[in-house]
Every structure is written in C-alpha cells, then in structure tokens.
Design an enzyme around this catalytic site. Structure first.
Site, PDB file in Angstrom:
ATOM      1  N   LYS A   4       4.435  11.280   1.882  1.00  0.00           N
ATOM      2  CA  LYS A   4       4.668  10.119   1.013  1.00  0.00           C
ATOM      3  C   LYS A   4       5.087  10.587  -0.386  1.00  0.00           C
ATOM      4  O   LYS A   4       4.615  11.617  -0.879  1.00  0.00           O
ATOM      5  CB  LYS A   4       3.401   9.276   0.945  1.00  0.00           C
ATOM      6  N   SER A  80       1.314   0.414   0.804  1.00  0.00           N
ATOM      7  CA  SER A  80       2.471   0.998   0.147  1.00  0.00           C
ATOM      8  C   SER A  80       3.069   2.205   0.872  1.00  0.00           C
ATOM      9  O   SER A  80       4.163   2.659   0.535  1.00  0.00           O
ATOM     10  CB  SER A  80       2.083   1.435  -1.276  1.00  0.00           C
ATOM     11  N   GLY A 101      -5.571   3.327  -1.466  1.00  0.00           N
ATOM     12  CA  GLY A 101      -6.621   2.920  -2.388  1.00  0.00           C
ATOM     13  C   GLY A 101      -7.067   1.496  -2.135  1.00  0.00           C
ATOM     14  O   GLY A 101      -8.137   1.079  -2.561  1.00  0.00           O
ATOM     15  N   GLY A 102      -6.231   0.714  -1.439  1.00  0.00           N
ATOM     16  CA  GLY A 102      -6.568  -0.678  -1.158  1.00  0.00           C
ATOM     17  C   GLY A 102      -5.890  -1.190   0.093  1.00  0.00           C
ATOM     18  O   GLY A 102      -5.645  -2.388   0.232  1.00  0.00           O
ATOM     19  N   GLY A 103      -5.569  -0.285   1.018  1.00  0.00           N
ATOM     20  CA  GLY A 103      -4.919  -0.676   2.261  1.00  0.00           C
ATOM     21  C   GLY A 103      -3.579  -0.017   2.485  1.00  0.00           C
ATOM     22  O   GLY A 103      -2.882  -0.315   3.464  1.00  0.00           O
ATOM     23  N   SER A 104      -3.194   0.910   1.611  1.00  0.00           N
ATOM     24  CA  SER A 104      -1.834   1.453   1.631  1.00  0.00           C
ATOM     25  C   SER A 104      -1.515   2.326   2.833  1.00  0.00           C
ATOM     26  O   SER A 104      -0.349   2.572   3.125  1.00  0.00           O
ATOM     27  CB  SER A 104      -1.566   2.240   0.341  1.00  0.00           C
TER      28      SER A 104
END
Length: 290
Positions: A4, A80, A101-104
């Site tokens: 990534k 992301s 960090g929140g679903g990426s």
C-alpha cells in the site's frame, strides 16, 4: 506481493496517494514490515493505490484514478486499502500489505471477497509508514485465503527494540490451523455474537452462511458461541474519530500549513476541517474512554 502506498518500499516514493508527499518526505529504506517480507523471499511487484492519506472508505481517488472492483468495474473496492484488495481479488498477486485504523483493510477485503486481518494494535511494527506515529493504525495482510494471511502475518509479526509502542513480547509463532496437531486449538475459543450487527445485512443469504460457519465451528471444533452486547458503542465511535483524526492532523499539519493544503482532494480537505475542530481536551477525554 504489493505494498500500500502509505508504507515505505525502497526505492519507490511513498505518496499516500497524494500528489506531493514524495516532495517533502524521502524514502531511505524499507518499512520494518516490508524489510521482514524481503527477508522471507517475498517478490514485491509495486505500490498499490489507496484513498488519499487513508481518509475515506471508498477508495475514490481523483489523483491517480479510482481503483475498480474486479468483480464489478462500476463499483468501488472500498477503502482505504483499495489497491491491495483489488490486486489480490484479481489474482495479480497472492497477497498484499495494507494499513487499518478504522476499517481500511477490513472494508475493501469484504467488498472484494478476500481475507483481511486487522491485527491487535502493537503486534506489528509501524516504522516506515505514514501513519507510524499514531496510536490506532496497524499494518496487516490481505490475501485470498486464511492460510495465506497467517503466513504473511507470521512474517511481519513482532516488535523492534527501538519501538516503544509495540507489544512485548510477541508470540514466537502462529498455529498452522490446517495441521492435524493444531485442529483442536479452536476448541478453546469463545466466540461473541452481536446479533444486532450479525443480522444487519442486505440479504439473509449472508447471515445464513455466517450462521452455518458458527454451527460448524461449534459442532466440529467445540467452539462456544455466546450472545454479547457492545456497550457505549456511540461513545466509542466518537472517541475513535477524535483519536485517529487528531493524530492524522498532527502528522500532516506542518506540510499543510506550508501551502500543500490546496493540493488535497475534497475528501481529505473535508476530513481535515473536521479534525481541526477537536481540542486537546477532546483528545484527552477520548483516551480516557479508550
């Protein structure tokens, strides 16, 4: 494997899918996780697209083009880590490395029909990534099977002596779930089922399949499933947003104040405007709730 675009992979620039980050931040060496993959003989095919600076869950990126879902080109991959999930789902490589960090990692893996692992925070070393100074994000694998995810996780697992945030000590190895001697290890697991979320799907076909998996784990492997309720869910969401938002703003603010803010796309500018409304007291309160 693909990496990534917010993780350093020397000698390629790390842009975070922006148009300018490589101008203010040079890549001198591999990120810790990438270095560990190289030492295992992994062949790296390149950097993968993402939502700009990870500030969105669609993967929509006007800077370099939006990653298309391999199963339906008119649909998003989710974000992301949009590029890593799409690359694995399309069969271009067997695994990829993302950040979450929140679903990426979890969101694009779900939308692309592959396996993604959000590790426990601190299990993987974040040195050499754009989000390496925060207290929320992790580096984790995306692959086509659970077994491949375990292999990649085992390769990148562990803290470094200079990393004061990583959990110590890390497990020396991971169980190979397919091996006969480790089949019974699942019997020690207790699975929490939050029914309100479990049944919150567009099609009962999905919840039926998931129910079949729970029954299989229970009957064949001895796992125990219990009903749970997640308390203070709304408050936890706010605390998460304040935490990750404040830390993202802190890491990018010097460059943004130096004139680069005008080069951010609409999603990122909107997020940064929201993050600027958080106070130091908000951040401390969020950490207390954590």
């Amino acid at each position: 494997m693909a990496i990534k675009d917010d993780i350093d992979c020397y000698p390629h620039p790390t842009k975070g899918a922006s148009t300018w980050m490589h101008e203010v931040r040079s890549v001198e060496k591999d990120a810790v996780s990438v270095s560990r993959l190289r030492s295992c003989g992994v062949i790296l095919i390149g950097k993968a697209n993402m939502h700009e600076f990870g500030m969105g869950t669609t993967g929509n990126n006007p800077n370099y083009g939006t990653t298309r879902n391999p199963y339906a080109h008119e649909r998003y991959t989710g974000g992301s880590s949009s590029g890593p999930a799409a690359i694995v789902a399309s069969g271009l490589c067997s695994a990829a490395l993302g950040t979450d960090g929140g679903g990426s990692i979890r969101i694009p893996s779900s939308l692309c029909g592959v396996v993604g692992l959000k590790t426990t925070y601190g299990r993987t070393n974040m040195g050499g990534s754009l989000c390496g100074s925060g207290t929320v994000e992790i580096a984790g694998p995306i692959a086509s099977t659970v077994e491949d995810v375990i292999l990649v996780y085992a390769a990148i697992l562990g803290s470094s002596p200079e990393d004061r945030i990583s959990l110590k000590p890390s497990p020396p190895c991971l169980p190979i779930l397919s091996s006969p001697e480790n089949v019974n290890i699942l019997g020690s697991l207790q699975l929490g089922k939050y029914t309100e979320w479990f049944n919150d799907v567009h099609s009962t076909d999905i919840s039926d399949v998931c129910e079949d998996v729970l029954n299989l784990l229970s009957k064949s492997h001895g796992c125990k499933t219990i009903e749970i309720v997640i308390p203070e869910l709304h408050e936890m969401r706010i605390a998460h947003l304040v935490s990750i938002g404040s830390e993202s703003l802190r890491s990018l603010n010097p460059d943004i104040e130096d004139g680069k803010g005008v080069k951010l796309n609409c999603d990122t500018r909107t997020c940064m405007a929201l993050f600027r409304t958080f106070t130091a007291s908000d951040y401390v309160a969020a950490q207390c709730l954590r």
